[in-house]
Design a protein around this motif. Structure first.
Motif, PDB file in Angstrom:
ATOM      1  N   THR A 129      60.701   4.498  47.320  1.00  0.00           N
ATOM      2  CA  THR A 129      60.632   5.886  46.880  1.00  0.00           C
ATOM      3  C   THR A 129      61.980   6.356  46.351  1.00  0.00           C
ATOM      4  OG1 THR A 129      61.128   6.698  49.091  1.00  0.00           O
ATOM      5  CG2 THR A 129      58.812   6.476  48.527  1.00  0.00           C
ATOM      6  N   LEU A 130      61.913   7.352  45.529  1.00  0.00           N
ATOM      7  CA  LEU A 130      63.132   7.966  45.018  1.00  0.00           C
ATOM      8  C   LEU A 130      63.848   8.704  46.147  1.00  0.00           C
ATOM      9  CD1 LEU A 130      61.615   9.412  41.742  1.00  0.00           C
ATOM     10  CD2 LEU A 130      63.237   7.503  41.927  1.00  0.00           C
ATOM     11  N   PRO A 131      65.175   8.724  46.145  1.00  0.00           N
ATOM     12  CA  PRO A 131      65.918   9.439  47.186  1.00  0.00           C
ATOM     13  C   PRO A 131      65.745  10.958  47.127  1.00  0.00           C
ATOM     14  CG  PRO A 131      67.331   7.864  46.063  1.00  0.00           C
ATOM     15  CD  PRO A 131      66.054   7.937  45.286  1.00  0.00           C
ATOM     16  N   ARG A 132      65.249  11.444  46.021  1.00  0.00           N
ATOM     17  CA  ARG A 132      64.942  12.871  45.888  1.00  0.00           C
ATOM     18  C   ARG A 132      63.545  12.949  45.271  1.00  0.00           C
ATOM     19  NH1 ARG A 132      68.087  17.155  46.350  1.00  0.00           N
ATOM     20  NH2 ARG A 132      70.055  16.079  45.971  1.00  0.00           N
ATOM     21  N   LEU A 133      62.630  13.583  45.996  1.00  0.00           N
ATOM     22  CA  LEU A 133      61.259  13.703  45.513  1.00  0.00           C
ATOM     23  C   LEU A 133      61.206  14.590  44.277  1.00  0.00           C
ATOM     24  CD1 LEU A 133      59.396  14.068  48.930  1.00  0.00           C
ATOM     25  CD2 LEU A 133      59.637  12.017  47.502  1.00  0.00           C
ATOM     26  N   PRO A 134      60.133  14.506  43.498  1.00  0.00           N
ATOM     27  CA  PRO A 134      60.044  15.311  42.269  1.00  0.00           C
ATOM     28  C   PRO A 134      60.226  16.819  42.482  1.00  0.00           C
ATOM     29  CG  PRO A 134      58.370  13.615  42.247  1.00  0.00           C
ATOM     30  CD  PRO A 134      59.021  13.566  43.619  1.00  0.00           C
ATOM     31  N   ASP A 135      59.910  17.317  43.682  1.00  0.00           N
ATOM     32  CA  ASP A 135      60.103  18.754  43.940  1.00  0.00           C
ATOM     33  C   ASP A 135      61.528  19.094  44.366  1.00  0.00           C
ATOM     34  OD1 ASP A 135      60.320  17.947  46.594  1.00  0.00           O
ATOM     35  OD2 ASP A 135      58.605  19.113  47.300  1.00  0.00           O
ATOM     36  N   GLY A 136      62.415  18.074  44.393  1.00  0.00           N
ATOM     37  CA  GLY A 136      63.818  18.288  44.741  1.00  0.00           C
ATOM     38  C   GLY A 136      64.166  18.000  46.191  1.00  0.00           C
ATOM     39  N   THR A 137      63.168  17.731  47.025  1.00  0.00           N
ATOM     40  CA  THR A 137      63.404  17.452  48.443  1.00  0.00           C
ATOM     41  C   THR A 137      64.116  16.119  48.627  1.00  0.00           C
ATOM     42  OG1 THR A 137      61.380  18.636  49.001  1.00  0.00           O
ATOM     43  CG2 THR A 137      62.278  17.163  50.696  1.00  0.00           C
ATOM     44  N   PRO A 138      65.232  16.083  49.368  1.00  0.00           N
ATOM     45  CA  PRO A 138      65.863  14.798  49.693  1.00  0.00           C
ATOM     46  C   PRO A 138      64.915  13.973  50.551  1.00  0.00           C
ATOM     47  CG  PRO A 138      67.345  16.628  50.153  1.00  0.00           C
ATOM     48  CD  PRO A 138      65.994  17.219  49.874  1.00  0.00           C
ATOM     49  N   PHE A 139      64.834  12.668  50.264  1.00  0.00           N
ATOM     50  CA  PHE A 139      63.902  11.800  50.980  1.00  0.00           C
ATOM     51  C   PHE A 139      64.629  10.514  51.363  1.00  0.00           C
ATOM     52  CE2 PHE A 139      60.139   9.026  51.410  1.00  0.00           C
ATOM     53  CZ  PHE A 139      59.383   9.820  52.257  1.00  0.00           C
ATOM     54  N   PRO A 140      65.065  10.395  52.621  1.00  0.00           N
ATOM     55  CA  PRO A 140      65.870   9.238  53.013  1.00  0.00           C
ATOM     56  C   PRO A 140      65.095   7.934  53.170  1.00  0.00           C
ATOM     57  CG  PRO A 140      65.531  10.677  54.882  1.00  0.00           C
ATOM     58  CD  PRO A 140      64.952  11.383  53.690  1.00  0.00           C
ATOM     59  N   THR A 141      63.773   7.984  53.290  1.00  0.00           N
ATOM     60  CA  THR A 141      62.994   6.768  53.532  1.00  0.00           C
ATOM     61  C   THR A 141      62.739   6.044  52.214  1.00  0.00           C
ATOM     62  OG1 THR A 141      61.978   7.870  55.409  1.00  0.00           O
ATOM     63  CG2 THR A 141      60.965   5.818  54.678  1.00  0.00           C
ATOM     64  N   THR A 142      63.649   5.172  51.854  1.00  0.00           N
ATOM     65  CA  THR A 142      63.554   4.433  50.595  1.00  0.00           C
ATOM     66  C   THR A 142      62.371   3.474  50.606  1.00  0.00           C
ATOM     67  OG1 THR A 142      65.940   4.599  50.348  1.00  0.00           O
ATOM     68  CG2 THR A 142      64.829   2.933  49.004  1.00  0.00           C
ATOM     69  N   PHE A 143      62.151   2.795  51.723  1.00  0.00           N
ATOM     70  CA  PHE A 143      61.056   1.828  51.829  1.00  0.00           C
ATOM     71  C   PHE A 143      59.997   2.416  52.752  1.00  0.00           C
ATOM     72  CE2 PHE A 143      64.989  -0.606  51.150  1.00  0.00           C
ATOM     73  CZ  PHE A 143      64.709  -1.072  49.887  1.00  0.00           C
TER      74      PHE A 143
END
Length: 165
Positions: free
Chosen positions: A39-53
């Motif tokens: 996954t992207l480190p920042r979701l399309p809505d701008g939310t940071p997302f640390p779970t890469t895998f």
């Protein structure tokens, strides 16, 4: 990297919601469907997302949930405190995770945060198994150990839809 529409459909069906921020299929299950996405480190809505895998297969997730319910995470966290070699290998997995994510994109809000409790504790076996499947054997020692304890979740065929063809 691209992800096929059929892969996104499969992941969405696995999750029971639309897939978000999928960058690539990081690992395929024995049945051929994705079971881990990057996954992207920042979701399309701008939310940071640390779970890469991100582990997507519901069968694998259920089996991992059984391991978590057994108290294994507490036991493995204790092992990290008493086994310096394991702790060093786990820290190295954490650093590899961070380097991989940083190569995709820098997100200051999650700098230094990997997944699964790395580097000092075991918090989520789902994240550790996802990392182990995506990175390959020998990168995440506790993810590898958890994988060894799992049955062949794909043996009954695809968890959703039809086998890719």
């Amino acid at each position: 990297m691209t992800v096929s529409p059929s892969d996104l459909d499969a992941v969405s069906a696995q999750l029971g919601r639309p897939a978000r921020g999928v960058r690539a299929v990081a690992h395929r299950c024995g049945c051929g469907l994705p079971d881990v996405v990057e996954t992207l480190p920042r979701l399309p809505d701008g939310t940071p997302f640390p779970t890469t895998f991100y582990l997507t297969c519901p069968r694998a997730a259920a089996e991992i949930g059984r391991l978590e319910a057994s108290g294994l995470m507490r036991e493995w966290t204790s092992r990290l405190e008493s086994d310096p070699e394991l702790a060093a290998a786990y820290r190295k997995a954490h650093e590899a995770y961070l380097a991989h994510r940083e190569a995709i994109s820098s997100v200051p809000e999650i700098a230094g945060v990997s997944a699964g409790g790395m580097p000092d504790r075991v918090k989520c076996l789902h994240a550790l198994v996802g990392h182990a499947l995506a990175a390959g054997q020998g990168v995440n020692p506790l993810g590898d150990e958890a994988l060894e304890l799992l049955p062949d979740w794909w043996a009954e065929g695809p968890c959703v839809g039809e086998e890719p063809g």
